[in-house]
Design a protein around this motif. Structure first.
Motif, PDB file in Angstrom:
ATOM      1  N   ALA A   1       0.833  -1.198   0.000  1.00 42.44           N
ATOM      2  CA  ALA A   1       0.000   0.000   0.000  1.00 42.44           C
ATOM      3  C   ALA A   1       0.868   1.249   0.000  1.00 42.44           C
ATOM      4  O   ALA A   1       1.970   1.261   0.553  1.00 42.44           O
ATOM      5  N   SER A   2       0.369   2.296  -0.614  1.00 40.89           N
ATOM      6  CA  SER A   2       1.069   3.577  -0.576  1.00 40.89           C
ATOM      7  C   SER A   2       1.059   4.137   0.842  1.00 40.89           C
ATOM      8  O   SER A   2       0.198   3.793   1.655  1.00 40.89           O
ATOM      9  N   SER A   3       2.011   5.007   1.111  1.00 41.04           N
ATOM     10  CA  SER A   3       2.035   5.652   2.429  1.00 41.04           C
ATOM     11  C   SER A   3       0.884   6.632   2.598  1.00 41.04           C
ATOM     12  O   SER A   3       0.575   7.044   3.717  1.00 41.04           O
ATOM     13  N   VAL A   4       0.224   7.011   1.499  1.00 41.62           N
ATOM     14  CA  VAL A   4      -0.827   8.036   1.568  1.00 41.62           C
ATOM     15  C   VAL A   4      -1.969   7.618   2.493  1.00 41.62           C
ATOM     16  O   VAL A   4      -2.321   8.363   3.420  1.00 41.62           O
ATOM     17  N   PRO A   5      -2.611   6.446   2.293  1.00 51.00           N
ATOM     18  CA  PRO A   5      -3.703   6.087   3.217  1.00 51.00           C
ATOM     19  C   PRO A   5      -3.230   5.878   4.652  1.00 51.00           C
ATOM     20  O   PRO A   5      -3.995   6.114   5.593  1.00 51.00           O
ATOM     21  N   TYR A   6      -1.991   5.459   4.826  1.00 55.77           N
ATOM     22  CA  TYR A   6      -1.461   5.290   6.185  1.00 55.77           C
ATOM     23  C   TYR A   6      -1.316   6.648   6.857  1.00 55.77           C
ATOM     24  O   TYR A   6      -1.684   6.817   8.029  1.00 55.77           O
ATOM     25  N   ARG A   7      -0.826   7.623   6.122  1.00 55.15           N
ATOM     26  CA  ARG A   7      -0.699   8.972   6.694  1.00 55.15           C
ATOM     27  C   ARG A   7      -2.071   9.592   6.936  1.00 55.15           C
ATOM     28  O   ARG A   7      -2.273  10.332   7.902  1.00 55.15           O
ATOM     29  N   HIS A   8      -3.022   9.286   6.082  1.00 49.99           N
ATOM     30  CA  HIS A   8      -4.394   9.755   6.312  1.00 49.99           C
ATOM     31  C   HIS A   8      -4.952   9.157   7.603  1.00 49.99           C
ATOM     32  O   HIS A   8      -5.667   9.830   8.348  1.00 49.99           O
ATOM     33  N   LEU A   9      -4.637   7.901   7.857  1.00 50.49           N
ATOM     34  CA  LEU A   9      -5.098   7.249   9.084  1.00 50.49           C
ATOM     35  C   LEU A   9      -4.485   7.923  10.307  1.00 50.49           C
ATOM     36  O   LEU A   9      -5.184   8.172  11.305  1.00 50.49           O
ATOM     37  N   ILE A  10      -3.207   8.228  10.241  1.00 51.49           N
ATOM     38  CA  ILE A  10      -2.536   8.897  11.358  1.00 51.49           C
ATOM     39  C   ILE A  10      -3.156  10.276  11.591  1.00 51.49           C
ATOM     40  O   ILE A  10      -3.429  10.675  12.737  1.00 51.49           O
ATOM     41  N   SER A  11      -3.405  11.019  10.509  1.00 57.55           N
ATOM     42  CA  SER A  11      -4.019  12.344  10.637  1.00 57.55           C
ATOM     43  C   SER A  11      -5.425  12.239  11.210  1.00 57.55           C
ATOM     44  O   SER A  11      -5.847  13.073  12.025  1.00 57.55           O
ATOM     45  N   TYR A  12      -6.151  11.220  10.787  1.00 58.17           N
ATOM     46  CA  TYR A  12      -7.510  11.006  11.296  1.00 58.17           C
ATOM     47  C   TYR A  12      -7.486  10.736  12.792  1.00 58.17           C
ATOM     48  O   TYR A  12      -8.296  11.282  13.557  1.00 58.17           O
ATOM     49  N   ALA A  13      -6.546   9.903  13.227  1.00 57.05           N
ATOM     50  CA  ALA A  13      -6.443   9.594  14.657  1.00 57.05           C
ATOM     51  C   ALA A  13      -6.140  10.843  15.465  1.00 57.05           C
ATOM     52  O   ALA A  13      -6.714  11.070  16.538  1.00 57.05           O
ATOM     53  N   GLN A  14      -5.243  11.676  14.957  1.00 60.11           N
ATOM     54  CA  GLN A  14      -4.902  12.915  15.655  1.00 60.11           C
ATOM     55  C   GLN A  14      -6.108  13.846  15.728  1.00 60.11           C
ATOM     56  O   GLN A  14      -6.363  14.474  16.768  1.00 60.11           O
TER      57      GLN A  14
END
Length: 549
Positions: free
Chosen positions: A389-402
């Motif tokens: 998977a691209s890092s994009v959805p992972y970073r979106h998940l981190i931003s969502y959690a924050q």
């Protein structure tokens, strides 16, 4: 070709009259080159030049040419590495990336190795280690990635500030880079300049690559298709699985389920080439699923009872297949039971939902992760699907959690709390008001609500409010000042709600309906916690999860 560059000749030595081949770049620059050198440097050009020239062109006096998609800056550097010339200095990482891409495309190892050496140079490795890390991950250059990652971590670079640069690496590579950064520690020596170190234990290799799904190993017993996928059931097409099981299916039914299904498959044999009498007069198509998955997928298309899916692994494989082949009804049916299978592996299912564009399901998984994992647990959560998977959805998940944690600990106005039935209501309302602001609560609640906010900042779950036994016990103990206002166990300073009793006539007894009972206090604190939980729930649910378009 633009008029500005039309017919423009490249700089020496790619303008020689003894050249026997012309390379024309995307910006219209002509490079006069020698086939011998190109052939020795690149197997692609070697194969191209080995093709016999058509007889009609043998008498053509013009030098043969080819148009290529690379620009002149890229090809100039590419050729200077291939020719016995001094290698020029690569001015930018952007150009280096373009030359490496050309090197791999034309299978020119000399070019690739030259660019790899350039990447290690201090002007890149020390000054822009994050970009070097991205390039190294793209080409799986582990040693270069390790040095670059160490430089990024030691410099304390906030990688989240460079989103576009990191879009190209995998979620797994991004996860490991962040994990390495969290190991950064200051050295214990007392040198004048502070020194830091990082720990690679459990992090390497940085550039690992795994398929999205490992080839499944399901049953030791060979699968045998059952009705309606047997040869005697009037089927006109055969689907052959990866474990060599043949399913006899009906083209009409499959076309109703997915009009594009057969267009995506490879036909293995014509009916005359088949070895088996059972498959006579039937076309054979290859599918990329095993028999367990195809059986479930097909049964959900046919007018038969749908099977129970035994595991999350099979569920995901069927879901991926339904999405890939555009079996829309199967996809719709599967998503109705998404939560049943995803609750045991929300991070894995999150990446699956993102891959297939299932936004509601992705958000449900993200919400489960946010409400069940602390920030530390979230940082350490990993699944193999992150490698593909691209890092994009992972970073979106981190931003969502924050964003969820921020929303959960915001200030709320909690209104319509139970009124007090007390002979001194004005004082009781100071202690137990009908409206409470979590930013400026009654003084006796302040420290407890601050503790709640700290907990909500680590886990955005209303369980903290509705199931936190310790919190409830402390609150009930704190607010409990006897069974009635006349039996207060706290000083007037601690219990302003009942302090007026000090001046009240001692001969006057409070009738039962007006007593400030413990039950009413419990009712008030429970209602407060429930309304606080509802406010947190609402705020968290309103946080949007960004999806990859």
């Amino acid at each position: 070709m633009s008029e500005e560059y039309a017919g423009k000749m490249a700089a020496a030595p790619f303008d020689r009259s003894d050249a026997d081949f012309i390379m024309r770049t995307s910006d219209g620059v002509e490079f006069r080159v020698h086939r011998l050198i190109l052939s020795m440097a690149s197997s692609v050009f070697e194969g191209m030049f080995s093709i016999p020239k058509p007889s009609a062109l043998l008498s053509d006096p013009n030098i043969p040419d080819i148009s290529i998609p690379e620009d002149s800056e890229t090809i100039d550097l590419y050729l200077r590495i291939c020719y016995p010339l001094i290698d020029p200095e690569v001015p930018t990482l952007l150009l280096l990336r373009k030359v490496v891409t050309a090197g791999f495309k034309y299978d020119a190892p000399m070019v690739v190795h030259a660019m790899k050496r350039e990447l290690r140079q201090p002007r890149f490795m020390d000054k822009d280690p994050l970009h070097v890390f991205v390039i190294a991950c793209l080409w799986e250059w582990e040693e270069e990635a390790k040095v670059a990652a160490e430089n990024v971590a030691l410099a304390g670079i906030m990688v989240g500030l460079f989103p576009e640069l990191l879009d190209e690496i995998s979620a797994g590579a991004y996860y490991r880079l962040q994990k390495l950064g969290r190991t950064r520690r200051r050295s214990k020596n007392k040198a004048s300049e502070p020194r830091h170190s990082v720990n690679f234990n459990g992090i390497l290799p940085l550039c690992r690559r795994l398929p999205l799904r490992e080839p499944p190993v399901r049953n030791a017993i060979p699968f045998t298709p059952q009705y309606p996928f047997t040869s005697i059931d009037g089927a006109d097409v055969i689907l052959r699985t990866t474990d060599s099981v043949d399913f006899f299916v009906h083209r009409t039914i499959i076309n109703f389920a997915s009009p594009t299904f057969f267009d995506t498959l490879v036909q293995e044999r014509t009916m005359s080439e088949e070895r088996d009498q059972d498959v006579e007069h039937r076309a054979v198509h290859l599918v990329s699923e095993d028999s367990d998955v195809l059986d479930v997928l097909l049964r959900m298309c046919y007018p038969v009872e749908h099977p129970h899916i035994a595991s999350a692994e099979v569920y995901l494989d069927v879901a991926f297949a339904a999405h890939r082949y555009q079996f829309r009804k199967v996809e719709q049916t599967l998503l109705k039971s998404w939560s049943e299978y995803s609750k045991g592996a929300p991070l894995r299912f999150y990446f699956a939902a993102v891959q297939c564009g299932w936004q509601a399901e992705a958000k449900a998984c993200a919400l489960q992760l946010v409400t069940t994992l602390s920030p530390g647990d979230m940082d350490n959560a990993y699944v193999p699907e992150m490698e593909a998977a691209s890092s994009v959805p992972y970073r979106h998940l981190i931003s969502y959690a924050q964003a969820c944690r921020k929303a959960a600990k915001t200030d709320f106005q909690l209104s319509d709390l139970p009124g007090r039935r007390c002979p001194f209501p004005s004082n009781c309302h100071i202690r137990y008001p009908t409206t409470v602001s979590t930013s400026t609560p009654p003084f006796w609640l302040s420290s407890h609500l601050n503790a709640v906010k700290i907990d909500l900042a680590t886990k955005s779950s209303t369980d903290i409010l509705t199931s936190h036994i310790k919190l409830a016990t402390i609150l009930l103990t704190t607010m409990s000042d006897g069974t009635s206002c006349s039996e207060t166990m706290m000083s007037p300073i601690e219990s302003p709600a009942c302090s007026a009793l000090a001046q009240a006539p001692t001969t006057v007894a409070s009738p039962s309906p007006l007593r400030c009972t413990r039950d009413s206090k419990v009712e008030w604190i429970i209602d407060l916690l429930q309304k606080y939980a509802a406010a947190v729930d609402k705020a968290v649910l309103e946080v949007e999860l960004e999806m990859v378009v």
